[in-house]
Design a protein around this motif. Structure first.
Motif, PDB file in Angstrom:
ATOM      1  N   GLY C 143       0.805  -0.919  -0.119  1.00  0.00           N
ATOM      2  CA  GLY C 143      -0.130  -0.297   0.177  1.00  0.00           C
ATOM      3  C   GLY C 143       0.342   1.327  -0.500  1.00  0.00           C
ATOM      4  N   PHE C 144       1.855   1.207   0.882  1.00  0.00           N
ATOM      5  CA  PHE C 144       2.755   2.600   1.022  1.00  0.00           C
ATOM      6  C   PHE C 144       3.056   2.559  -0.131  1.00  0.00           C
ATOM      7  CE2 PHE C 144       2.191   1.878   5.230  1.00  0.00           C
ATOM      8  CZ  PHE C 144       1.721   3.000   5.650  1.00  0.00           C
ATOM      9  N   ASP C 145       3.839   1.364  -0.797  1.00  0.00           N
ATOM     10  CA  ASP C 145       4.579   1.219  -2.336  1.00  0.00           C
ATOM     11  C   ASP C 145       3.254   1.908  -3.953  1.00  0.00           C
ATOM     12  OD1 ASP C 145       3.002  -0.638  -2.266  1.00  0.00           O
ATOM     13  OD2 ASP C 145       4.680  -1.647  -2.765  1.00  0.00           O
ATOM     14  N   ARG C 146       1.945   2.429  -3.347  1.00  0.00           N
ATOM     15  CA  ARG C 146       2.037   3.200  -4.179  1.00  0.00           C
ATOM     16  C   ARG C 146       1.612   4.305  -3.996  1.00  0.00           C
ATOM     17  NH1 ARG C 146      -1.992  -2.002  -5.197  1.00  0.00           N
ATOM     18  NH2 ARG C 146      -0.745  -3.983  -3.636  1.00  0.00           N
ATOM     19  N   ILE C 147       1.728   5.175  -3.469  1.00  0.00           N
ATOM     20  CA  ILE C 147       1.616   6.618  -2.431  1.00  0.00           C
ATOM     21  C   ILE C 147       3.645   7.111  -3.364  1.00  0.00           C
ATOM     22  CG2 ILE C 147       2.083   8.179  -0.952  1.00  0.00           C
ATOM     23  CD1 ILE C 147       0.830   6.289   0.686  1.00  0.00           C
ATOM     24  N   THR C 148       2.725   8.548  -4.082  1.00  0.00           N
ATOM     25  CA  THR C 148       3.818   9.251  -4.785  1.00  0.00           C
ATOM     26  C   THR C 148       4.279  10.070  -3.697  1.00  0.00           C
ATOM     27  OG1 THR C 148       1.871  10.317  -5.786  1.00  0.00           O
ATOM     28  CG2 THR C 148       2.893   8.503  -7.062  1.00  0.00           C
ATOM     29  N   SER C 149       3.359  10.504  -3.029  1.00  0.00           N
ATOM     30  CA  SER C 149       3.484  11.432  -1.908  1.00  0.00           C
ATOM     31  C   SER C 149       2.369  11.704  -1.804  1.00  0.00           C
ATOM     32  CB  SER C 149       3.801  12.773  -2.811  1.00  0.00           C
ATOM     33  OG  SER C 149       2.704  13.996  -3.297  1.00  0.00           O
ATOM     34  N   VAL C 150       2.896  12.662  -0.528  1.00  0.00           N
ATOM     35  CA  VAL C 150       1.832  13.222   0.757  1.00  0.00           C
ATOM     36  C   VAL C 150       2.284  15.013   0.516  1.00  0.00           C
ATOM     37  CG1 VAL C 150       0.833  13.333   3.061  1.00  0.00           C
ATOM     38  CG2 VAL C 150       2.357  10.971   2.141  1.00  0.00           C
ATOM     39  N   ASP C 151       1.518  15.565   0.270  1.00  0.00           N
ATOM     40  CA  ASP C 151       0.988  17.054   1.003  1.00  0.00           C
ATOM     41  C   ASP C 151       0.352  17.254   2.283  1.00  0.00           C
ATOM     42  OD1 ASP C 151       1.615  18.065  -0.948  1.00  0.00           O
ATOM     43  OD2 ASP C 151       0.158  17.872  -2.684  1.00  0.00           O
ATOM     44  N   LEU C 156      -3.477  19.788  10.445  1.00  0.00           N
ATOM     45  CA  LEU C 156      -4.334  18.790  10.643  1.00  0.00           C
ATOM     46  C   LEU C 156      -4.674  18.084   9.538  1.00  0.00           C
ATOM     47  CD1 LEU C 156      -5.984  20.233  13.812  1.00  0.00           C
ATOM     48  CD2 LEU C 156      -4.492  18.450  13.810  1.00  0.00           C
ATOM     49  N   THR C 157      -4.134  18.606   7.999  1.00  0.00           N
ATOM     50  CA  THR C 157      -5.236  17.945   6.640  1.00  0.00           C
ATOM     51  C   THR C 157      -3.241  16.657   6.124  1.00  0.00           C
ATOM     52  OG1 THR C 157      -6.089  19.637   6.887  1.00  0.00           O
ATOM     53  CG2 THR C 157      -5.888  18.113   4.532  1.00  0.00           C
ATOM     54  N   ALA C 158      -3.505  15.545   5.842  1.00  0.00           N
ATOM     55  CA  ALA C 158      -2.938  15.186   5.433  1.00  0.00           C
ATOM     56  C   ALA C 158      -3.186  14.566   3.791  1.00  0.00           C
ATOM     57  CB  ALA C 158      -2.169  13.722   5.811  1.00  0.00           C
ATOM     58  N   ILE C 159      -3.285  14.471   2.573  1.00  0.00           N
ATOM     59  CA  ILE C 159      -2.580  14.561   1.315  1.00  0.00           C
ATOM     60  C   ILE C 159      -2.367  13.316   1.116  1.00  0.00           C
ATOM     61  CG2 ILE C 159      -3.964  15.076  -0.502  1.00  0.00           C
ATOM     62  CD1 ILE C 159      -4.702  18.108   0.701  1.00  0.00           C
ATOM     63  N   VAL C 160      -3.186  12.117   0.840  1.00  0.00           N
ATOM     64  CA  VAL C 160      -2.511  11.233   0.323  1.00  0.00           C
ATOM     65  C   VAL C 160      -2.594  10.949  -1.451  1.00  0.00           C
ATOM     66  CG1 VAL C 160      -1.347   8.967   0.709  1.00  0.00           C
ATOM     67  CG2 VAL C 160      -2.217  10.190   2.757  1.00  0.00           C
ATOM     68  N   HIS C 161      -1.469  10.843  -1.850  1.00  0.00           N
ATOM     69  CA  HIS C 161      -1.641  10.643  -3.117  1.00  0.00           C
ATOM     70  C   HIS C 161      -1.291   8.918  -3.918  1.00  0.00           C
ATOM     71  CE1 HIS C 161      -2.362  15.375  -3.726  1.00  0.00           C
ATOM     72  NE2 HIS C 161      -0.923  15.193  -3.097  1.00  0.00           N
ATOM     73  N   TYR C 162      -1.907   8.515  -4.560  1.00  0.00           N
ATOM     74  CA  TYR C 162      -1.727   6.840  -4.972  1.00  0.00           C
ATOM     75  C   TYR C 162      -1.805   7.054  -6.299  1.00  0.00           C
ATOM     76  CZ  TYR C 162      -2.952   5.123  -0.308  1.00  0.00           C
ATOM     77  OH  TYR C 162      -3.149   4.674   0.974  1.00  0.00           O
ATOM     78  N   ARG C 163      -1.033   6.628  -6.700  1.00  0.00           N
ATOM     79  CA  ARG C 163      -0.462   6.363  -8.001  1.00  0.00           C
ATOM     80  C   ARG C 163      -1.250   5.309  -8.502  1.00  0.00           C
ATOM     81  NH1 ARG C 163       4.370   3.428  -6.790  1.00  0.00           N
ATOM     82  NH2 ARG C 163       5.545   4.944  -7.569  1.00  0.00           N
ATOM     83  N   GLU C 164      -2.497   4.760  -8.166  1.00  0.00           N
ATOM     84  CA  GLU C 164      -3.390   3.846  -9.035  1.00  0.00           C
ATOM     85  C   GLU C 164      -4.734   3.716  -7.628  1.00  0.00           C
ATOM     86  OE1 GLU C 164      -0.270   0.651  -9.080  1.00  0.00           O
ATOM     87  OE2 GLU C 164      -2.215  -0.579  -7.674  1.00  0.00           O
ATOM     88  N   HIS C 165      -5.391   3.077  -8.138  1.00  0.00           N
ATOM     89  CA  HIS C 165      -6.942   3.031  -7.254  1.00  0.00           C
ATOM     90  C   HIS C 165      -6.679   1.698  -6.847  1.00  0.00           C
ATOM     91  CE1 HIS C 165     -10.123   4.879 -10.751  1.00  0.00           C
ATOM     92  NE2 HIS C 165      -9.278   6.175 -10.105  1.00  0.00           N
TER      93      HIS C 165
END
Lengths: 270, 314, 539
Positions: C143-151, C156-165
């Motif tokens: 799962g973590f390896d599908r995350i490209t970055s976190v903004d 109090l807000t973390a936006i997690v970007h996945y490269r796929e569904h």
């Protein structure tokens, strides 16, 4: 003195009778046993002793009496054969080392040390993890890890005897080394060897049960007294007969073997 | 003590041999330290490969052995594959519990075995001998796990007299609490060994009593007690001591079953855990330490002969 | 009953010549459970308390470290350090046109680490970066390896970007987060201090870890749910690997809580005063894997169906398991939202089993009771883990029942580590075991044709295009209603194929004090301590 001797002779006969009877039972188990050892019948599980099932039934409804009889084949094979093998090996090595001395002694004792140095049960656990446990393999493994104590004790006795006059005298009389070894040393270390052997029978049976405790002993559905005891551990309170009968079988065997060895180990008083 | 020193030096090639053997055995066991991760569905093959490389398990076995040996000799025993802590720390923190258990068992067993063995030998064939024999045979017929669980059931669960397992209570400080925890495991270990020792001693003494010089001592008109204890016991102690010292060495590493049944925080428990996880560094250190222990105690046994047996000394 | 027990004890004692201490019985030794101290009998010692490094199911950690979410007793995902579970409906999840996905986690304000430092989105980002960094070796990066970055637009807000569904995204942070201010720049693999006494935000912290003996937890003074929580002051986890010993501790009162009591110990515990054995359907199932790659006979679906018909699962459950666990018919368990029972069942029917085997050409021509075809007997070895009394019994019962339809089974017991490597290499015929199933009903891992080892756990080596399509489609489907439709079809297809023989649900038995209020249990590997903050002992 003679009354005591007579009584011990009676005991001996009785003990040897028991050993032979146990071996006989083991050999004849398939003919004598009232049921098949793997006759699972879940509807009849955990029945107490009865006229039909003398020793009750186990967790899977198998006849415990039958399994104790069949267990005798495995446990006695391991107990007697492994004990005989390991004690023979240990005696030979100990005698040779203690008698010849010098470099041979050093070499053999270092080998003994190396084998002794690695802890026995852990070593067996690793070995049985590598090799698939079968009954002949268990016999060999149990004797391979069991000869060292005998060899050390025999050697120290031989060493002690070797310093005594009569063996030196025998050598001085020109008797061959082999002859001295076999005719004079062996009888003298025999008492110790016998005790070693009788202890080894019980110990070998128990080593198998310890291996069963870690799941690497005799594989189901084959029965050994050791794995029957292991399987009974969780039902000690509720179904004590499951533990009682294989436990008694081990006790009887150890008792008979020890009593049978008793007379042999009593040194002849001249 | 030059003799002792020479023997210690002889132990070096011996240990080398043992280390090769043990290294081969440990690594031959099916499944490696990483097998445990296979059970977790979230761990992927790439994770396994990554872990394998990071632990150095991707290198050929001889290279791994040499690396291990180099480290072992220089005192760097590596890190446990299980929790990443230094192996030495893991062994050292387990050692006191084991020494405590073995020490207590040794004392208990000796206290039971010496009088019982002597008595049985002296009264050979009589009622005392028979009772001693029956009890010792019963004891050597019991598997440790089974005997341990039985004692636990009786004294902890039914009677509530003793704690069923562990080494100490949370807030129960003091020697009483420690002894209560020690009681059952030490008894199990002690009885199993005491039984065997009793039988050895009985036989060895019986043997000595029958020997000529004892007859001679009697003939010289020495008091029976003096003959029995001064001469017979002393001479019988020689083989007996061998057995006791060997057993002590074996107990340190071999109380695997007893420690497992009583959740005793000693080396035996560490071994079981390390074997189950194929924690190579811990297994190697455990086996090597055990070997060193046996070798040292053997040396002690040998040196004691000289001291105890006047004939060897002469 | 009482008399019977006494008689049995007396018989046992008498039999083993251990003196005459039968009798009055039941002297309970330990101090009872209280809000001052709760003692847990635990089956092993944790390797490390770092939740991302350990492979061990993590009850101790659950009390110390909190996830953004957790699984409740019904296996629902509920927020803990997050204010809500992000979904498409609440705007927390957006599917990007490039095939990727963004998940926005809103963190609970006012939460502090135990050292007083505020818990922020920077910790979430640090955790992802640390796990994806080559310098740290976590147990899993799934799962973590599908995350490209976190903004982190704000604290109090973390936006997690996945490269796929990625359908199981909700559980991405179920294990919690690593404290950035403690671990930044450190070698996390060897950060002994953190790994032995981790900094968390949970109701407890580690007071003492006595190696080989226990871990003692103590309550933290200013827990974010309110200073009245947790109610219980101290929790001691005692390490007791031997099952019988652990159960004895529970019976003697020296331990108050033991999770996952084996079924065969239930009899010993059900009448212990003050103890309740909490029973709950689990998220796993015991089954017999049939390795089609290794055993040619298993490649015929009729043989697999015949074997399933030949095993009297109801009888096994009624006897060996004392009816404590129900028979199941598939991989997804009744606790899951994706479960369906409308799949093909294989009732115990030896006649049907024999007919099916006859049809496939496996017949007993030489009259030895074992079927054969082309001179080869219908035989295989059933592998199972040593040291599990129940498995040994079940495997022997199965052996007997299959023998009755002419199939020869050998049993082999192997230790846990060896068994893992054997199945990983596919070197076995059949295996009696269960998996730790993830809380998310993703079953691709176990049955997709391309997920045979090392890529997955399809050790039946089942290969079915229709099944693959259904499962993979369900993994990509973020909408739960639509996903369930796909998973129901997948379960039905699976039951037709019978690639393995499902036996029974791994039903949890947890021994807890009757006086413990707030205990809810948990069917997943989150464990029963997920709501420990609200536990309370009421006399």
């Amino acid at each position: 003195m003679s009354a005591a001797n007579e009584q011990s002779a009676t005991n001996m006969r009785w003990a040897w009778g028991l050993v032979l009877a146990l071996v006989g039972v083991a050999i004849l188990a398939p003919l004598v046993a009232p049921f098949a050892p793997d006759a699972v019948d879940l509807a009849l599980r955990r029945q107490g002793p009865s006229a039909l099932h003398w020793f009750g039934t186990d967790d899977l409804g198998r006849d415990v009496f039958t399994r104790v009889l069949h267990g005798a084949r495995v446990s006695l094979a391991i107990g007697l054969l492994a004990a005989a093998l390991s004690v023979a090996l240990g005696t030979a090595i100990g005698l040779v080392a203690g008698f010849i001395g010098g470099a041979v002694d050093t070499g053999l004792m270092r080998l003994t040390d190396a084998m002794l140095a690695v802890p026995r049960l852990p070593l067996l656990m690793i070995l049985t993890a590598i090799l698939q446990p079968s009954i002949p393999l268990l016999i060999i493994l149990v004797s391979v890890v069991g000869w060292m104590e005998t060899s050390r004790v025999v050697r120290s006795e031989a060493l002690s005897l070797g310093r005594r006059g009569f063996i030196e005298a025998a050598q001085a009389l020109g008797l061959s080394r082999t002859r001295v070894l076999v005719r004079h040393m062996l009888p003298n270390v025999l008492p110790t060897v016998i005790v070693s052997a009788t202890l080894a029978v019980g110990r070998s049976i128990l080593l198998e049960s310890a291996l069963s405790f870690f799941g690497v002993g005799v594989q189901p559905p084959a029965a050994s007294w050791g794995n029957m005891l292991y399987q009974a551990q969780s039902t000690m309170t509720s179904e004590p007969w499951l533990a009682l009968f294989p436990g008694l079988a081990i006790f009887l065997t150890t008792l008979a073997v020890n009593a049978a060895g008793e007379r042999l180990s009593t040194p002849a008083v001249s | 003590m030059p003799a002792a020193l020479r023997r210690l030096l002889q132990a070096v090639p011996l240990l080398l041999l043992i280390s090769v053997l043990v290294f081969a055995l440990v690594h031959a066991a099916p499944g490696g330290p990483l097998a445990i991760y296979l059970e977790n569905p979230n761990v992927r093959p790439a994770d396994i490969e990554r872990l394998r490389r990071s632990l150095g398990l991707d290198q050929p076995l001889p290279v791994q052995y040499l690396k291990w040996l180099g480290g072992f000799v220089t005192g760097d025993w590596g890190f446990s594959f299980t929790d990443g802590r230094p192996v030495t720390a893991r062994l050292l923190e387990r050692l006191p519990a084991t020494l405590e258990l073995v020490g207590a068992s040794l004392v208990l067993a000796l206290v039971a075995a010496v009088p019982a063995g002597v008595l049985a030998a002296v009264r050979r064939g009589r009622a005392t001998d028979r009772i001693v024999s029956a009890v010792t045979i019963a004891a050597i017929s019991l598997p440790a796990f089974w005997f341990g669980l039985l004692l636990q059931l009786v004294f902890a669960v039914w009677l509530g007299w003793l704690p069923s397992s562990g080494r100490s209570s949370l807030f129960g400080s003091g020697i009483g609490d420690r002894l209560a925890h020690l009681a059952l495991p030490a008894t199990v270990l002690a009885i199993l060994h005491a039984a065997a020792w009793t039988r050895y001693l009985r036989s060895a003494m019986g043997n000595v009593i029958a020997q000529r010089f004892i007859l001679a001592a009697r003939g010289r008109g020495l008091h029976e007690r003096t003959v029995r204890y001064r001469h017979a016991l002393r001479n019988a102690l020689l083989p007996f001591l061998t057995v006791v010292l060997l057993d002590a060495a074996i107990m340190i590493s071999g109380a695997v079953v007893t420690e497992s049944v009583f959740a005793w925080p000693g080396l035996g428990g560490l071994f079981t855990e390390a074997l189950a996880r194929r924690d190579y560094t811990v297994l190697m250190a455990f086996l090597m330490i055990s070997s060193v222990g046996v070798i040292v105690l053997n040396l002690v046994a040998d040196l004691s002969y000289r001291w105890l047996d006047p004939r060897v000394r002469a | 009953m009482r008399m019977l027990n006494v008689a049995r004890r007396a018989a046992l004692l008498g039999a083993f010549v251990l003196g005459s201490c039968s009798g009055e019985g039941g002297g309970r030794r330990g101090t009872g459970p209280s809000n001052d101290l709760l003692v847990v009998g635990y089956d092993r010692e944790p390797d490390t308390l770092n939740r991302f490094s350990t492979h061990i199911l993590e009850d101790v950690q659950t009390c110390v470290i909190e996830g953004l979410v957790t699984n409740d007793e019904h296996m629902n995902v509920i927020p803990v350090l997050a204010t809500e579970v992000p979904t498409i409906a609440n705007g927390g999840v957006t599917l990007r046109p490039d095939g990727g996905m963004d998940v926005t986690w809103k963190l609970r304000p006012g939460v502090k680490w135990h050292d007083g430092v505020p818990f922020t989105s920077a910790d979430v980002k640090f955790t992802v970066d640390a796990i994806n960094s080559p310098d740290y070796n976590p147990e899993s990066t799934d799962g973590f390896d599908r995350i490209t970055s976190v903004d982190t637009p704000d604290s109090l807000t973390a936006i997690v970007h996945y490269r796929e569904h990625y359908a199981p995204y909700q559980l991405q942070f179920v294990r919690g987060t690593l404290p950035r201010h403690v671990l930044e720049g450190k070698d996390i693999d060897r950060a002994t201090e953190y790994n032995r006494s981790p900094l968390g935000t949970g109701p407890y912290r580690v007071a003492e870890w006595k190696t080989g003996e226990y871990i003692l937890l103590e309550r933290v003074p200013n827990y974010w749910r309110g200073s009245e929580f947790p109610k219980i002051k101290r929790i001691q986890f005692k390490f007791i690997p031997n099952t019988t010993t652990r159960v004895n501790q529970l019976a003697s009162g020296e331990a108050h809580v033991v999770a996952l009591v084996p079924w065969d110990k239930y009899r010993d515990l059900k009448d212990v005063p003050g103890l309740t054995v909490h029973r709950m359907i689990g998220n796993s199932y015991e089954h017999i894997t049939l390795n089609q790659r290794q055993v040619e006979a298993f490649r015929d679906v009729r043989v697999r169906q015949a074997l399933t018909h030949a095993i009297d699962r109801e009888l096994i459950v009624r006897t060996i398991l004392d009816s404590l666990a129900p028979v199941v018919h598939g991989a997804i368990q009744p606790v899951s939202w994706a479960f369906t029972d409308s799949v093909r069942h294989y009732p115990f029917d030896t006649a049907r089993a024999k007919t099916l085997l006859d049809e496939t050409g496996w017949k007993d021509a030489n009259g030895d009771g074992i079927r054969e075809r082309n001179g080869k007997p219908l035989a295989f070895t059933l592998l199972t883990q040593a040291g599990f009394a129940i498995r040994e019994s079940v495997s022997q019962a199965v052996q007997r029942q299959l023998r009755d339809v002419g199939v020869d089974v050998k049993i082999q017991l192997v230790d846990g580590t060896a068994i893992s490597s054997l199945w990983f290499e596919g070197k076995f015929d059949a295996m009696l075991h269960w998996w730790h199933m993830p809380a998310d009903p993703e079953i691709t891992l176990f049955f997709a044709s391309d997920r045979t080892p090392p890529a997955g756990r399809n050790i039946n080596y089942v290969s079915d295009k229709a099944l693959d399509d259904l499962m993979y489609a369900s993994d990509r489907e973020i909408d739960q209603v639509k996903r369930r439709v796909l998973l129901v079809k997948a379960q039905q297809r699976l039951a037709e194929l019978a690639p393995e023989i499902p036996l029974y649900n791994v039903t949890r038995l947890d021994g807890v004090p009757t006086s413990l209020k707030g205990f809810k249990g948990n069917p997943t590997n989150t464990g029963v301590f997920w709501n420990v903050w609200e536990w309370e002992v009421t006399p």
